[in-house]
Every structure is written in structure tokens, then in C-alpha cells.
Design a protein around this motif. Structure first.
Motif, PDB file in Angstrom:
ATOM      1  N   ASN A   1     -86.187  19.947 -70.181  1.00 47.32           N
ATOM      2  CA  ASN A   1     -85.176  20.831 -69.640  1.00 47.32           C
ATOM      3  C   ASN A   1     -85.161  20.785 -68.125  1.00 47.32           C
ATOM      4  OD1 ASN A   1     -87.216  22.572 -68.657  1.00 47.32           O
ATOM      5  ND2 ASN A   1     -87.359  23.587 -70.643  1.00 47.32           N
ATOM      6  N   ILE A   2     -84.274  21.559 -67.542  1.00 48.50           N
ATOM      7  CA  ILE A   2     -84.079  21.489 -66.097  1.00 48.50           C
ATOM      8  C   ILE A   2     -85.316  21.926 -65.327  1.00 48.50           C
ATOM      9  CG2 ILE A   2     -83.115  23.817 -65.881  1.00 48.50           C
ATOM     10  CD1 ILE A   2     -81.086  22.565 -63.881  1.00 48.50           C
ATOM     11  N   LEU A   3     -86.110  22.857 -65.912  1.00 45.14           N
ATOM     12  CA  LEU A   3     -87.318  23.299 -65.231  1.00 45.14           C
ATOM     13  C   LEU A   3     -88.364  22.199 -65.200  1.00 45.14           C
ATOM     14  CD1 LEU A   3     -87.689  26.972 -66.504  1.00 45.14           C
ATOM     15  CD2 LEU A   3     -86.597  26.135 -64.426  1.00 45.14           C
ATOM     16  N   ASP A   4     -88.432  21.389 -66.286  1.00 46.83           N
ATOM     17  CA  ASP A   4     -89.361  20.255 -66.296  1.00 46.83           C
ATOM     18  C   ASP A   4     -88.974  19.242 -65.235  1.00 46.83           C
ATOM     19  OD1 ASP A   4     -90.847  21.279 -68.403  1.00 46.83           O
ATOM     20  OD2 ASP A   4     -89.486  20.408 -69.884  1.00 46.83           O
ATOM     21  N   GLU A   5     -87.654  19.075 -65.066  1.00 49.22           N
ATOM     22  CA  GLU A   5     -87.184  18.053 -64.138  1.00 49.22           C
ATOM     23  C   GLU A   5     -87.382  18.465 -62.680  1.00 49.22           C
ATOM     24  OE1 GLU A   5     -85.999  15.103 -64.513  1.00 49.22           O
ATOM     25  OE2 GLU A   5     -85.673  14.939 -66.657  1.00 49.22           O
ATOM     26  N   TYR A   6     -87.050  19.720 -62.374  1.00 48.35           N
ATOM     27  CA  TYR A   6     -86.995  20.109 -60.973  1.00 48.35           C
ATOM     28  C   TYR A   6     -88.009  21.170 -60.559  1.00 48.35           C
ATOM     29  CZ  TYR A   6     -82.629  17.565 -61.253  1.00 48.35           C
ATOM     30  OH  TYR A   6     -81.701  16.591 -61.447  1.00 48.35           O
ATOM     31  N   GLY A   7     -88.761  21.721 -61.525  1.00 50.47           N
ATOM     32  CA  GLY A   7     -89.860  22.608 -61.176  1.00 50.47           C
ATOM     33  C   GLY A   7     -89.456  24.029 -60.852  1.00 50.47           C
ATOM     34  N   THR A   8     -90.362  24.739 -60.186  1.00 50.36           N
ATOM     35  CA  THR A   8     -90.198  26.176 -59.953  1.00 50.36           C
ATOM     36  C   THR A   8     -89.088  26.481 -58.956  1.00 50.36           C
ATOM     37  OG1 THR A   8     -91.896  26.044 -58.248  1.00 50.36           O
ATOM     38  CG2 THR A   8     -92.613  26.646 -60.460  1.00 50.36           C
TER      39      THR A   8
ATOM     40  N   GLY B   1    -101.626 -10.360 -67.232  1.00 48.84           N
ATOM     41  CA  GLY B   1    -100.674 -10.483 -66.136  1.00 48.84           C
ATOM     42  C   GLY B   1    -100.494  -9.179 -65.384  1.00 48.84           C
ATOM     43  N   GLN B   2     -99.574  -9.186 -64.437  1.00 50.59           N
ATOM     44  CA  GLN B   2     -99.264  -7.980 -63.672  1.00 50.59           C
ATOM     45  C   GLN B   2     -98.517  -6.982 -64.547  1.00 50.59           C
ATOM     46  OE1 GLN B   2     -97.017  -9.612 -60.382  1.00 50.59           O
ATOM     47  NE2 GLN B   2     -98.857 -10.046 -59.189  1.00 50.59           N
ATOM     48  N   GLU B   3     -98.731  -5.709 -64.287  1.00 51.08           N
ATOM     49  CA  GLU B   3     -98.106  -4.652 -65.086  1.00 51.08           C
ATOM     50  C   GLU B   3     -96.700  -4.353 -64.569  1.00 51.08           C
ATOM     51  OE1 GLU B   3    -100.782  -1.421 -64.575  1.00 51.08           O
ATOM     52  OE2 GLU B   3    -102.464  -2.421 -65.569  1.00 51.08           O
ATOM     53  N   SER B   4     -95.778  -4.112 -65.496  1.00 51.48           N
ATOM     54  CA  SER B   4     -94.444  -3.676 -65.094  1.00 51.48           C
ATOM     55  C   SER B   4     -94.533  -2.278 -64.482  1.00 51.48           C
ATOM     56  CB  SER B   4     -93.497  -3.644 -66.302  1.00 51.48           C
ATOM     57  OG  SER B   4     -93.808  -2.522 -67.134  1.00 51.48           O
ATOM     58  N   ARG B   5     -93.441  -1.799 -63.910  1.00 48.73           N
ATOM     59  CA  ARG B   5     -93.453  -0.422 -63.405  1.00 48.73           C
ATOM     60  C   ARG B   5     -93.557   0.553 -64.573  1.00 48.73           C
ATOM     61  NH1 ARG B   5     -87.551   1.703 -62.239  1.00 48.73           N
ATOM     62  NH2 ARG B   5     -86.314   0.418 -63.640  1.00 48.73           N
ATOM     63  N   VAL B   6     -94.127   1.712 -64.313  1.00 45.86           N
ATOM     64  CA  VAL B   6     -94.270   2.748 -65.344  1.00 45.86           C
ATOM     65  C   VAL B   6     -92.976   3.554 -65.415  1.00 45.86           C
ATOM     66  CG1 VAL B   6     -95.525   4.825 -66.032  1.00 45.86           C
ATOM     67  CG2 VAL B   6     -96.765   2.894 -65.031  1.00 45.86           C
ATOM     68  N   LEU B   7     -92.467   3.713 -66.633  1.00 44.03           N
ATOM     69  CA  LEU B   7     -91.275   4.531 -66.864  1.00 44.03           C
ATOM     70  C   LEU B   7     -91.602   5.617 -67.876  1.00 44.03           C
ATOM     71  CD1 LEU B   7     -88.565   1.721 -67.057  1.00 44.03           C
ATOM     72  CD2 LEU B   7     -88.951   3.309 -65.171  1.00 44.03           C
ATOM     73  N   CYS B   8     -90.844   6.707 -67.854  1.00 47.73           N
ATOM     74  CA  CYS B   8     -91.060   7.818 -68.787  1.00 47.73           C
ATOM     75  C   CYS B   8     -89.731   8.241 -69.401  1.00 47.73           C
ATOM     76  CB  CYS B   8     -91.695   9.016 -68.077  1.00 47.73           C
ATOM     77  SG  CYS B   8     -93.314   8.688 -67.351  1.00 47.73           S
ATOM     78  N   THR B   9     -89.775   8.634 -70.671  1.00 49.61           N
ATOM     79  CA  THR B   9     -88.582   9.147 -71.332  1.00 49.61           C
ATOM     80  C   THR B   9     -88.371  10.602 -70.933  1.00 49.61           C
ATOM     81  OG1 THR B   9     -89.809   9.854 -73.289  1.00 49.61           O
ATOM     82  CG2 THR B   9     -88.948   7.607 -73.283  1.00 49.61           C
ATOM     83  N   SER B  10     -87.192  11.140 -71.231  1.00 50.27           N
ATOM     84  CA  SER B  10     -86.889  12.531 -70.880  1.00 50.27           C
ATOM     85  C   SER B  10     -86.269  13.273 -72.054  1.00 50.27           C
ATOM     86  CB  SER B  10     -85.964  12.590 -69.660  1.00 50.27           C
ATOM     87  OG  SER B  10     -84.771  11.860 -69.904  1.00 50.27           O
TER      88      SER B  10
ATOM     89  N   SER C   1     -93.637   4.176 -83.183  1.00 48.17           N
ATOM     90  CA  SER C   1     -93.494   5.547 -83.677  1.00 48.17           C
ATOM     91  C   SER C   1     -94.164   6.513 -82.706  1.00 48.17           C
ATOM     92  CB  SER C   1     -94.116   5.686 -85.069  1.00 48.17           C
ATOM     93  OG  SER C   1     -93.433   4.878 -86.008  1.00 48.17           O
ATOM     94  N   VAL C   2     -93.458   7.586 -82.377  1.00 46.75           N
ATOM     95  CA  VAL C   2     -93.978   8.602 -81.455  1.00 46.75           C
ATOM     96  C   VAL C   2     -93.688   9.986 -82.032  1.00 46.75           C
ATOM     97  CG1 VAL C   2     -93.737   7.154 -79.395  1.00 46.75           C
ATOM     98  CG2 VAL C   2     -91.812   8.569 -80.145  1.00 46.75           C
ATOM     99  N   ASP C   3     -94.232  11.011 -81.407  1.00 48.24           N
ATOM    100  CA  ASP C   3     -93.975  12.387 -81.836  1.00 48.24           C
ATOM    101  C   ASP C   3     -92.584  12.803 -81.368  1.00 48.24           C
ATOM    102  OD1 ASP C   3     -96.472  12.449 -82.917  1.00 48.24           O
ATOM    103  OD2 ASP C   3     -97.390  13.566 -81.254  1.00 48.24           O
ATOM    104  N   SER C   4     -91.779  13.245 -82.304  1.00 47.59           N
ATOM    105  CA  SER C   4     -90.413  13.648 -81.979  1.00 47.59           C
ATOM    106  C   SER C   4     -90.420  14.816 -80.998  1.00 47.59           C
ATOM    107  CB  SER C   4     -89.681  14.052 -83.257  1.00 47.59           C
ATOM    108  OG  SER C   4     -88.353  14.414 -82.977  1.00 47.59           O
ATOM    109  N   GLY C   5     -89.549  14.741 -79.986  1.00 45.72           N
ATOM    110  CA  GLY C   5     -89.427  15.828 -79.029  1.00 45.72           C
ATOM    111  C   GLY C   5     -90.426  15.780 -77.891  1.00 45.72           C
ATOM    112  N   LYS C   6     -91.391  14.856 -77.941  1.00 47.39           N
ATOM    113  CA  LYS C   6     -92.376  14.715 -76.868  1.00 47.39           C
ATOM    114  C   LYS C   6     -91.985  13.553 -75.958  1.00 47.39           C
ATOM    115  CE  LYS C   6     -95.236  17.905 -78.425  1.00 47.39           C
ATOM    116  NZ  LYS C   6     -95.544  19.140 -77.655  1.00 47.39           N
ATOM    117  N   ASN C   7     -92.174  13.737 -74.670  1.00 43.97           N
ATOM    118  CA  ASN C   7     -91.867  12.668 -73.725  1.00 43.97           C
ATOM    119  C   ASN C   7     -93.029  11.683 -73.626  1.00 43.97           C
ATOM    120  OD1 ASN C   7     -89.300  13.675 -72.861  1.00 43.97           O
ATOM    121  ND2 ASN C   7     -90.410  15.297 -71.790  1.00 43.97           N
ATOM    122  N   TYR C   8     -92.681  10.392 -73.457  1.00 38.39           N
ATOM    123  CA  TYR C   8     -93.697   9.339 -73.381  1.00 38.39           C
ATOM    124  C   TYR C   8     -93.483   8.494 -72.130  1.00 38.39           C
ATOM    125  CZ  TYR C   8     -95.590  10.215 -78.010  1.00 38.39           C
ATOM    126  OH  TYR C   8     -96.224  10.804 -79.092  1.00 38.39           O
ATOM    127  N   CYS C   9     -94.605   8.016 -71.568  1.00 37.40           N
ATOM    128  CA  CYS C   9     -94.581   7.058 -70.464  1.00 37.40           C
ATOM    129  C   CYS C   9     -95.129   5.718 -70.970  1.00 37.40           C
ATOM    130  CB  CYS C   9     -95.405   7.555 -69.290  1.00 37.40           C
ATOM    131  SG  CYS C   9     -94.789   9.097 -68.564  1.00 37.40           S
TER     132      CYS C   9
END
Length: 263
Positions: free
Chosen positions: A211-218, A198-207, A174-182
């Protein structure tokens, strides 16, 4: 003679997902090494016979993964020199694959975040050992119920981690709706005293909700602002230009008419 040959030093076992490499020093000159694997109950197995290397893949000599082994690294003269003396050798530390091999990185196969649920599906690392049908055994095929997995997850750009444990191959948290998680996944063997994690898997994040500004910045914001200014400017300037051209055209038509009437 053999009495002058150096013996191996700094002998180490390196093992990940039961692929096991034996390493030592020094590099030989004028002689070779042969590795003997001695198990508690199994026959002696010779590996890397007359090698000039200082490492040896001994994986297939350790198939009984719960047995404890030692390696004898023999310093031997070239084969063409008949010598019936026992060659000098050095003995490694004891090694038990089941309790000492490192658990490798799990592979994230799929993940999704829908509403307040984060779902993660992953796959076990494979070992070099095979079933009779030729397919590779996974680490869970060997460890069975001794192996479990942890999912570590946190809000994107936050430092507060949470974790949950499973013995299956998927998580639903369960996570907070609308919030991105890694997140990342890690294999664990709780019964071990050492090498539990053991060794850790690669870190992934949800999206989700990103929005487009979060993805690509200023940069995108600046580009969009420039486009918006250009559109607004065009919307203001274009009617004025068209109006002036229309008035000029009308005035020219009136002058032409006056000239014709004068003639």
C-alpha cells in the motif's frame, strides 16, 4: 641499445563476456611496447604496435575462445631507429578465454507476481564477437549447454534466500500469495574449477499488495493525518460559523424592521 630497456612487469588479463584487456607496468619513457599474442595452434598476432600505453584490447586476437594463449610484451625503440636486434620482452601467464572470462550481469527484461507465482524473464549478456549477419553473439551462443542461470529470491525484508536453476531465459517459482519478494539472477558454469559464478544482476522487488504507506513511509501518513484533521475541523467549524452568520443576519433584519415601524 635494447639491452638497457626495461621489460613489462605485473602483466594481467582482464576479461568480461570475452572482451579481454591486457595490462602491465611500467609507463614507458624513451621506448614503446608492442604486444604479440601467441596461440597453441594459431599464427602470432601483433596488437597495439609501438604504443606508449600500458594496456591493450586483445579481444579480436582471441577469437578461438577455447585455445590457450600467452602474450609477449616487447619493449621496442622508436621506429625511426633502425635496429635489427631482437627486442627484450616479457611473457604473460597462460589465458584461455572459454574457461577464464568472467560472466557478466544478466539483464532483467520483465517480471511479475500473480497470486502464488513469481515470473522473471531475463536476457544473456552480449559478447564483442559477431555472427556473419553482423548481430552480436550472446554468452549462451558461445557456452551453449555449459551455461546455466540461478534465480535467488527471498521475501522482502527477510534474509532467507531460496534458489532455482534453469538453462532457459525465464523462471517461474511458487511464492506466498500477497507477500512481496526480491530477487536477482546470476550466470553459472558448473564445469569450471574457477570463475564458476558470474556477476549478479541488479536486485529487484515486487510490489504486490503493497500500500501507499509501504511505498512512501510515515511522511504520507503524517500528511494524510493533517489533511484529515483539517477536514474534520472544517466540518465542525463551518456549520457553526454559517449558523452564527445566519442568526446575525436575521437579528439585523428584525432591527431594521423595528426602526421602519417606529418612523
Amino acid at each position: 641499445g635494447y639491452e638497457d630497456l626495461p621489460t613489462a612487469v605485473n602483466i594481467t588479463w582482464s576479461s568480461i563476456n570475452f572482451k579481454t584487456i591486457l595490462q602491465w607496468q611500467p609507463k614507458p619513457s624513451g621506448y614503446f611496447y608492442t604486444v604479440e599474442i601467441h596461440g597453441q595452434t594459431s599464427d602470432v598476432k601483433k596488437k597495439c604496435i609501438l604504443t606508449s600505453e600500458t594496456e591493450c584490447d586483445v579481444t579480436d586476437a582471441l577469437r578461438n575462445v577455447k585455445e590457450t594463449y600467452v602474450a609477449h610484451i616487447l619493449s621496442v625503440l622508436p621506429a625511426e631507429m633502425d635496429n635489427f636486434e631482437e627486442p627484450p620482452f616479457e611473457v604473460s601467464e597462460k589465458f584461455t578465454p572459454y574457461s577464464q572470462t568472467v560472466i557478466g550481469k544478466p539483464e532483467i527484461k520483465d517480471y511479475s507476481q500473480k497470486g502464488s507465482k513469481l515470473n522473471v524473464v531475463f536476457k544473456d549478456p552480449l559478447t564483442p564477437y559477431v555472427f556473419p549477419n553482423g548481430s552480436f553473439m550472446s554468452i549462451q551462443d558461445i557456452f551453449q549447454h555449459d551455461l546455466e542461470y540461478k534465480l535467488y529470491y527471498w521475501k522482502d525484508q527477510s534474509s532467507g534466500k531460496k534458489d532455482v536453476t534453469t538453462k532457459s531465459h525465464n523462471f517461474e517459482v511458487s511464492v506466498d500469495s500477497g507477500k512481496n519478494y526480491c530477487f536477482y539472477v546470476q550466470g553459472i558454469i558448473p564445469s569450471r574449477r574457477e570463475n564458476r559464478n558470474g556477476q549478479e544482476s541488479r536486485v529487484l522487488c515486487t510490489s504486490v499488495g503493497r500500500n501507499i504507506l509501504d511505498e512512501y513511509g510515515t511522511e504520507v501518513f503524517i500528511i494524510l493525518a493533517v489533511i484529515a484533521v483539517a477536514v474534520i475541523t472544517l466540518a465542525i467549524v463551518l456549520p457553526v460559523v454559517l449558523c452564527k452568520r445566519k442568526k446575525a443576519k436575521k437579528a439585523r433584519a428584525v432591527r431594521e424592521k423595528e426602526l421602519l415601524n417606529g418612523v
